[in-house]
Design a protein around this motif. Sequence first.
Motif, mmCIF file in Angstrom:
data_model
loop_
_atom_site.group_PDB
_atom_site.id
_atom_site.type_symbol
_atom_site.label_atom_id
_atom_site.label_comp_id
_atom_site.label_asym_id
_atom_site.label_seq_id
_atom_site.Cartn_x
_atom_site.Cartn_y
_atom_site.Cartn_z
ATOM 1 N N PRO A 144 -26.194 127.331 76.823
ATOM 2 C CA PRO A 144 -25.062 127.099 78.060
ATOM 3 C C PRO A 144 -23.832 127.592 77.703
ATOM 4 C CG PRO A 144 -26.348 124.978 77.227
ATOM 5 C CD PRO A 144 -26.923 126.141 76.275
ATOM 6 N N CYS A 145 -23.465 127.852 76.339
ATOM 7 C CA CYS A 145 -22.228 128.461 76.144
ATOM 8 C C CYS A 145 -21.996 130.117 76.702
ATOM 9 C CB CYS A 145 -21.856 128.431 74.601
ATOM 10 S SG CYS A 145 -21.310 126.961 74.171
ATOM 11 N N GLY A 146 -23.574 130.588 76.451
ATOM 12 C CA GLY A 146 -23.563 131.997 76.915
ATOM 13 C C GLY A 146 -23.495 132.230 78.344
ATOM 14 N N ASP A 147 -24.136 131.038 79.125
ATOM 15 C CA ASP A 147 -24.087 130.798 80.479
ATOM 16 C C ASP A 147 -22.709 130.965 81.272
ATOM 17 O OD1 ASP A 147 -26.863 131.239 80.464
ATOM 18 O OD2 ASP A 147 -27.280 128.888 80.950
ATOM 19 N N LEU A 148 -22.003 130.439 80.219
ATOM 20 C CA LEU A 148 -20.676 130.297 80.701
ATOM 21 C C LEU A 148 -19.796 131.412 80.329
ATOM 22 C CD1 LEU A 148 -20.055 126.478 79.810
ATOM 23 C CD2 LEU A 148 -20.229 127.496 82.084
ATOM 24 N N GLY A 149 -20.237 132.421 79.843
ATOM 25 C CA GLY A 149 -19.374 133.541 79.403
ATOM 26 C C GLY A 149 -18.947 133.575 78.017
ATOM 27 N N PHE A 150 -19.161 132.651 77.268
ATOM 28 C CA PHE A 150 -18.725 132.666 75.847
ATOM 29 C C PHE A 150 -19.464 133.959 75.239
ATOM 30 C CE2 PHE A 150 -17.745 128.180 76.914
ATOM 31 C CZ PHE A 150 -16.233 128.171 76.362
ATOM 32 N N SER A 151 -18.611 134.771 74.345
ATOM 33 C CA SER A 151 -18.889 135.555 73.461
ATOM 34 C C SER A 151 -19.928 135.015 72.252
ATOM 35 C CB SER A 151 -17.963 136.529 72.968
ATOM 36 O OG SER A 151 -17.288 135.737 72.040
ATOM 37 N N LEU A 152 -20.573 136.202 71.837
ATOM 38 C CA LEU A 152 -21.507 135.587 70.676
ATOM 39 C C LEU A 152 -20.623 135.023 69.534
ATOM 40 C CD1 LEU A 152 -24.240 138.148 70.304
ATOM 41 C CD2 LEU A 152 -24.396 135.979 71.240
ATOM 42 N N ASP A 153 -19.571 135.638 69.225
ATOM 43 C CA ASP A 153 -18.562 135.136 68.220
ATOM 44 C C ASP A 153 -17.915 133.876 68.581
ATOM 45 O OD1 ASP A 153 -18.729 137.378 66.565
ATOM 46 O OD2 ASP A 153 -17.058 138.569 67.511
ATOM 47 N N GLU A 154 -17.475 133.454 69.845
ATOM 48 C CA GLU A 154 -17.099 132.231 70.363
ATOM 49 C C GLU A 154 -18.146 131.263 70.218
ATOM 50 O OE1 GLU A 154 -13.979 133.254 73.779
ATOM 51 O OE2 GLU A 154 -15.876 133.555 74.314
ATOM 52 N N ILE A 155 -19.414 131.502 70.470
ATOM 53 C CA ILE A 155 -20.605 130.623 70.298
ATOM 54 C C ILE A 155 -20.806 130.289 68.786
ATOM 55 C CG2 ILE A 155 -22.900 130.409 70.439
ATOM 56 C CD1 ILE A 155 -22.851 132.150 73.209
ATOM 57 N N ARG A 156 -20.695 131.110 68.015
ATOM 58 C CA ARG A 156 -20.808 131.056 66.475
ATOM 59 C C ARG A 156 -19.870 130.015 65.938
ATOM 60 N NH1 ARG A 156 -21.710 136.693 66.200
ATOM 61 N NH2 ARG A 156 -23.960 137.145 66.326
ATOM 62 N N ALA A 157 -18.322 130.208 66.475
ATOM 63 C CA ALA A 157 -17.353 129.587 66.096
ATOM 64 C C ALA A 157 -17.622 127.992 66.534
ATOM 65 C CB ALA A 157 -16.272 130.034 66.594
ATOM 66 N N LEU A 158 -17.934 127.918 67.854
ATOM 67 C CA LEU A 158 -18.328 126.536 68.429
ATOM 68 C C LEU A 158 -19.291 125.769 67.496
ATOM 69 C CD1 LEU A 158 -17.823 127.389 72.120
ATOM 70 C CD2 LEU A 158 -16.241 126.085 70.748
ATOM 71 N N LEU A 159 -20.341 126.670 67.198
ATOM 72 C CA LEU A 159 -21.482 125.956 66.391
ATOM 73 C C LEU A 159 -20.752 125.672 64.931
ATOM 74 C CD1 LEU A 159 -24.548 128.167 67.606
ATOM 75 C CD2 LEU A 159 -23.913 125.489 68.181
ATOM 76 N N ASP A 160 -20.119 126.561 64.605
ATOM 77 C CA ASP A 160 -19.799 126.151 62.956
ATOM 78 C C ASP A 160 -18.967 124.933 63.101
ATOM 79 O OD1 ASP A 160 -20.856 128.259 62.018
ATOM 80 O OD2 ASP A 160 -19.191 129.630 61.942
ATOM 81 N N LEU A 161 -18.004 124.606 64.056
ATOM 82 C CA LEU A 161 -17.314 123.481 64.467
ATOM 83 C C LEU A 161 -18.046 122.258 64.569
ATOM 84 C CD1 LEU A 161 -14.247 125.235 66.241
ATOM 85 C CD2 LEU A 161 -14.079 124.357 63.979
ATOM 86 N N SER A 162 -19.115 122.570 65.320
ATOM 87 C CA SER A 162 -19.881 121.149 65.648
ATOM 88 C C SER A 162 -20.769 120.761 64.310
ATOM 89 C CB SER A 162 -20.741 121.622 66.590
ATOM 90 O OG SER A 162 -21.994 122.403 66.344
ATOM 91 N N ASP A 163 -20.868 121.803 63.303
ATOM 92 C CA ASP A 163 -21.508 121.335 62.069
ATOM 93 C C ASP A 163 -20.830 120.493 61.357
ATOM 94 O OD1 ASP A 163 -24.155 122.485 62.866
ATOM 95 O OD2 ASP A 163 -23.525 124.385 61.794
ATOM 96 N N ASP A 164 -19.334 120.717 61.432
ATOM 97 C CA ASP A 164 -18.287 119.891 60.278
ATOM 98 C C ASP A 164 -17.982 118.920 61.465
ATOM 99 O OD1 ASP A 164 -16.518 119.063 58.698
ATOM 100 O OD2 ASP A 164 -15.585 121.038 58.649
ATOM 101 N N ARG A 165 -18.393 117.539 61.010
ATOM 102 C CA ARG A 165 -18.094 116.372 61.984
ATOM 103 C C ARG A 165 -16.801 115.755 61.264
ATOM 104 N NH1 ARG A 165 -21.257 116.416 66.422
ATOM 105 N NH2 ARG A 165 -23.244 116.693 65.997
ATOM 106 N N SER A 166 -16.190 116.370 60.385
ATOM 107 C CA SER A 166 -15.083 115.753 59.810
ATOM 108 C C SER A 166 -13.906 116.418 60.324
ATOM 109 C CB SER A 166 -14.885 116.073 58.302
ATOM 110 O OG SER A 166 -14.935 117.460 57.788
#
Length: 59
Positions: A3-25
């Motif tokens: 869905p992030c890619g469908d919204l036009g986020f770059s792969l780097d932005e998607i990676r950063a968002l996924l990294d942030l979602s993994d760190d719940r703190s």
Amino acid sequence: MSPCGDLGFSLDEIRALLDLSDDRSRNCEAVDRIAREHLFEGERQIDDPKALQSEWTSC
């Protein structure tokens, strides 16, 4: 495509968002920053052609 890619986020932005979602703190500030930068870039891409068209029609 995610869905992030469908919204036009770059792969780097998607990676950063996924990294942030993994760190719940972490708070949402970094996610907000990425999303706002993406929104700003999208708005700029919309506004640039409109401004150019306006210049052409005013000549």
